[in-house]
Design an enzyme around this catalytic site. Structure first.
Site, PDB file in Angstrom:
ATOM      1  N   GLU A 153       0.808  -1.221   0.000  1.00  0.00           N
ATOM      2  CA  GLU A 153       0.000   0.000   0.000  1.00  0.00           C
ATOM      3  C   GLU A 153       0.844   1.275   0.000  1.00  0.00           C
ATOM      4  OE1 GLU A 153      -2.716  -0.586   3.260  1.00  0.00           O
ATOM      5  OE2 GLU A 153      -4.020  -1.840   2.046  1.00  0.00           O
ATOM      6  N   GLU A 312      -6.863  -7.818  -0.828  1.00  0.00           N
ATOM      7  CA  GLU A 312      -7.244  -7.788   0.590  1.00  0.00           C
ATOM      8  C   GLU A 312      -8.657  -7.248   0.730  1.00  0.00           C
ATOM      9  OE1 GLU A 312      -4.936  -5.428   3.288  1.00  0.00           O
ATOM     10  OE2 GLU A 312      -3.049  -5.987   2.364  1.00  0.00           O
TER      11      GLU A 312
HETATM   12  C1  GLA Z   1      -4.211  -2.777   5.075  1.00  0.00           C
HETATM   13  C2  GLA Z   1      -2.885  -3.510   5.131  1.00  0.00           C
HETATM   14  C3  GLA Z   1      -2.926  -4.784   5.909  1.00  0.00           C
HETATM   15  C4  GLA Z   1      -3.791  -4.636   7.132  1.00  0.00           C
HETATM   16  C5  GLA Z   1      -5.168  -4.198   6.708  1.00  0.00           C
HETATM   17  C6  GLA Z   1      -6.148  -4.129   7.865  1.00  0.00           C
HETATM   18  O1  GLA Z   1      -4.948  -3.055   3.962  1.00  0.00           O
HETATM   19  O2  GLA Z   1      -2.335  -3.769   3.863  1.00  0.00           O
HETATM   20  O3  GLA Z   1      -1.602  -5.114   6.265  1.00  0.00           O
HETATM   21  O4  GLA Z   1      -3.232  -3.683   7.965  1.00  0.00           O
HETATM   22  O5  GLA Z   1      -5.081  -2.921   6.148  1.00  0.00           O
HETATM   23  O6  GLA Z   1      -7.426  -3.725   7.452  1.00  0.00           O
END
Ligand code: GLA
Ligand code: ZN
EC number: 3.2.1.23
Length: 673
Positions: A153, A312
């Site tokens: 991210e 995710e």
């Molecule tokens: C982000 C991160 C993950 C985790 C999620 C939790 O998307 O990439 O590592 O912290 O949030 O919602």
């Protein structure tokens, strides 16, 4: 050319972030056994593992990762392998404290969380490249390796650093981008408030100033920060391409503005082999499935319409919002398959096994603290089976009905200080226009303002403050050639330097809209205006009004009160073979529905009148056929008309005529023929 889909994955991706380093090795065997039980096909490994992989400078320990990847491989689970460069180890920061980023007011962050990185820092750059080389050399041709997951991210939690290395790097970027310091002065309008520079060395990042700083400088700094972060992505990507040929490289985006607003994903979409996205429901009381659909449509658009992957999302509640409700029964499947309907080649989660320690122990996971005798686990098993039965859709593309113009750079510019009204929230307008289209069951592509729009009967522009001259010509050509355009107020106002287009507002759009705007007249808090239509009916606006002067456009709705009483509020301009609508106030949901209805009529888009608004119908099509996804977000059973008979993939049943979709359920029909 590297492949664009995970190597060796013959089904849709189903799985999640797997962090075995948080658990004793004895747990790993149970992990893979349960992964198989759930139908997991791929997991993401190693994203935060730098401190374990390189316990001391230049000393590597790959033993544990060898065993994890080996175990996954023996069990037929593909690996999305992270480069751990989002989490430099403590020893690295003690040796290179200047790699910690600095805020605009001069605070240097400390180690102890994650993502604390100055992306200009030479020591960070060297160390990140070195660990990436080591990983690629070791696992680049491992048979389990399906995908490289660079960093995590980019853009959050730190979107820009304001340190001295960044200042030096910014000056180089300015010299490359503008050529001379005079060109910078011109672009930023430094004649104002005596801000003129006579040498690049005088220019700093937009650090804290006593009152509003130069908007051109602030906008360029956003571009610089995004480009600088991207340099670090492409450096890692190029290493991986060189040492691990044939394995696609991605980095997980967060396209939803509410989750990351500092990355220009149009630019990033061109740099990754496969677009992947993370999405979390924002539980602020609005319809979360609409927000999800919007993020999925945006992600597909960033991928140029090609299949992408949801890397995710959550099985149930998250832990980082003020209030984190659990998902309702069936909601996880609706969410997962909602992403799939809109182009994702699978559904992955954060994370596989719920952590016992650390900051995210109250975040849901596929395997909860409570183990397998839990509702979440049973729904995970069920979803795994559903995802498996959807394998035939791989490679198909989502069909769109309309487009929304979208530009992160315009978003950055709109959010600079000292605008006519702080109540004008461009994101709210984008969300509301999207919702109006969603409620009519129209699937939306997002398009860059300079992109070819000819495929779309309808294009909406909810809030696009910054538009280049080229973008203005583009939408004009679109309308002249027969398109229907809907533009909302405060669009097309400034150029790429945040300079107002010459002449009357809205400079980039006045020709196509057939009008000028003499003055903005934002409303006071909670103030409303009435609009009257041709048949005497009424609509309501708030936040914003304008003194609109028609110059070719016809007035459809007129302000009935307020300072602009008697003047045009909504206009329609026939131009060439098309039509351009303009709305100069913030319409509520009812008003937007009416406006989109008229525009959809002009565009020849027939409404799907016999469906409740919360029954989502989306189609994917391609070489393997046409698939109709029906997602029932309501508490009542419903029936969705099918244009031809087919086979429902989740139940295996034949379907024809009207497809029954029980309350809260998802159905996917492969249409015959
Ligand atoms: C982000 C991160 C993950 C985790 C999620 C939790 O998307 O990439 O590592 O912290 O949030 O919602
Ligand atoms: Zn910095």
């Amino acid at each position: 050319m590297p492949d664009t889909s995970p190597r060796g994955l013959t089904r849709l991706a189903f799985g999640g972030d797997y962090n075995p380093e948080q658990w004793p090795e004895s747990v790993w065997q149970e992990d893979v056994r349960l992964m198989r039980e759930a139908g997991v096909t791929m997991v993401s490994v190693g994203i935060f593992s730098w401190a374990l992989l390189e316990p001391a400078p230049g000393e590597y320990d790959f033993g544990w990762l060898d065993r994890v990847i080996g175990l996954l491989h023996e069990n037929g689970i593909r690996v999305d392998l992270g480069t751990p460069t989002v989490a430099p180890p403590a020893w690295f920061y003690r040796a290179h404290p200047e790699a910690l980023p600095v805020t605009a007011d001069g605070t240097r962050y400390e180690f102890g969380s994650r993502g604390a990185i100055c992306h200009s820092n030479a020591d960070y750059r060297a160390a990140a490249r070195a660990v990436t080389v080591k990983l690629a050399e070791r696992y680049g041709d491992h048979p389990a390796l399906a995908l490289w997951h660079v960093h995590n991210e980019y853009g959050v939690p730190v979107s820009a650093c304001y340190c001295d290395s960044c200042a030096a790097h910014f000056r180089r970027w300015l010299a490359r981008t503008h050529g001379t310091v005079e060109a910078v002065n011109e672009a930023w309008g430094t004649a104002f408030w005596g801000q003129r520079y006579t040498g690049f060395e005088q220019i700093n990042p937009p650090r804290a100033t006593p009152t509003v700083g130069n908007p051109g400088q602030a906008l360029d700094y956003k571009r610089f920060a995004d480009a600088t972060i991207r340099e670090n992505f492409t450096a890692e990507r190029d290493i991986l391409h060189r040492l691990s040929p044939g394995v696609p490289v991605t980095t997980n985006f967060m396209t939803a503005l509410s989750q990351c607003d500092s990355i220009d994903y149009w630019a990033w979409g061109r740099e990754v082999d496969l677009v992947t996205n993370d999405h979390y429901l924002i539980t602020d009381g609005r319809r979360t499935h609409v927000n999800l659909a919007m993020a999925a449509d945006l992600t597909r658009s960033v991928a140029g319409g090609a299949p992408w992957l949801l890397l995710e999302h959550s099985t149930s509640g998250v832990n980082w919002q003020p209030r984190n409700p659990a998902k309702a029964p069936g909601q996880m499947a609706r969410n997962s398959l909602g992403h799939v309907a809109r182009g994702s080649e699978g559904a992955m989660f954060f994370q596989w096994r719920q952590s016992r320690r650390g900051a995210e122990k109250f975040h849901s996971s596929m395997l909860p603290h409570g183990g397998t005798d839990t509702r979440v686990w049973r729904e995970v098993i069920e979803l795994g089976a559903s995802v498996e039965s959807l394998s035939p859709i791989r490679g198909t593309r989502t069909e769109a009905d309309a487009a929304m113009l979208w530009d992160w750079q315009s978003w950055w510019a709109q959010n600079l200080s000292w605008r006519p009204s702080e109540d004008h929230d461009p994101r709210e307008r984008a969300d509301s226009f999207y919702e109006a289209l969603y409620d009519r069951h129209l699937t939306v592509d997002f398009a860059h303002p300079e992109a070819d729009l000819s495929a779309y009967p309808l294009v909406v522009v909810p809030a696009l403050y910054l538009m280049t001259e080229a973008a203005g010509h583009n939408v004009r050509e679109y309308v002249e050639n027969g398109g229907t355009l809907v533009v909302s107020y405060f669009s097309g106002i400034v150029d790429e330097h945040d300079a107002v287009h010459e002449g009357a507002y809205p400079g980039a759009l006045r020709d196509v809209l057939g009008l000028t705007v003499e003055e903005f007249s934002p409303l006071l808090k909670d103030e409303r205006v009435r609009l009257t239509g041709p048949d005497g009916s009424e609509l309501t606006g708030d936040v914003w009004t304008e003194f609109v002067v028609p110059r070719g456009a016809e007035t459809v709705w007129t302000y009935a009160d307020g300072l602009t009483a008697g003047r045009p509020a909504v206009t329609r301009h026939p131009l060439g073979h098309g039509t351009a609508w303009y709305v100069s106030t913030r319409l509520d949901a009812q008003g937007l529905d009416a406006l989109i209805g008229w525009a959809a009529d002009d565009a020849g888009l027939a409404p799907r009148a016999d469906l409740p608004r919360d029954v989502e119908v989306v189609r994917r099509s391609g070489a393997s056929g046409t698939y109709l996804f029906a997602i029932n977000h309501t508490a009542g059973d419903t029936k969705v008309p099918l244009e031809s008979p087919g086979t429902e993939l989740l139940t295996g049943e034949r379907a024809a005529g009207r497809l029954p979709v029980p309350a809260g359920a998802v159905r996917v029909v492969r249409l015959d023929g």
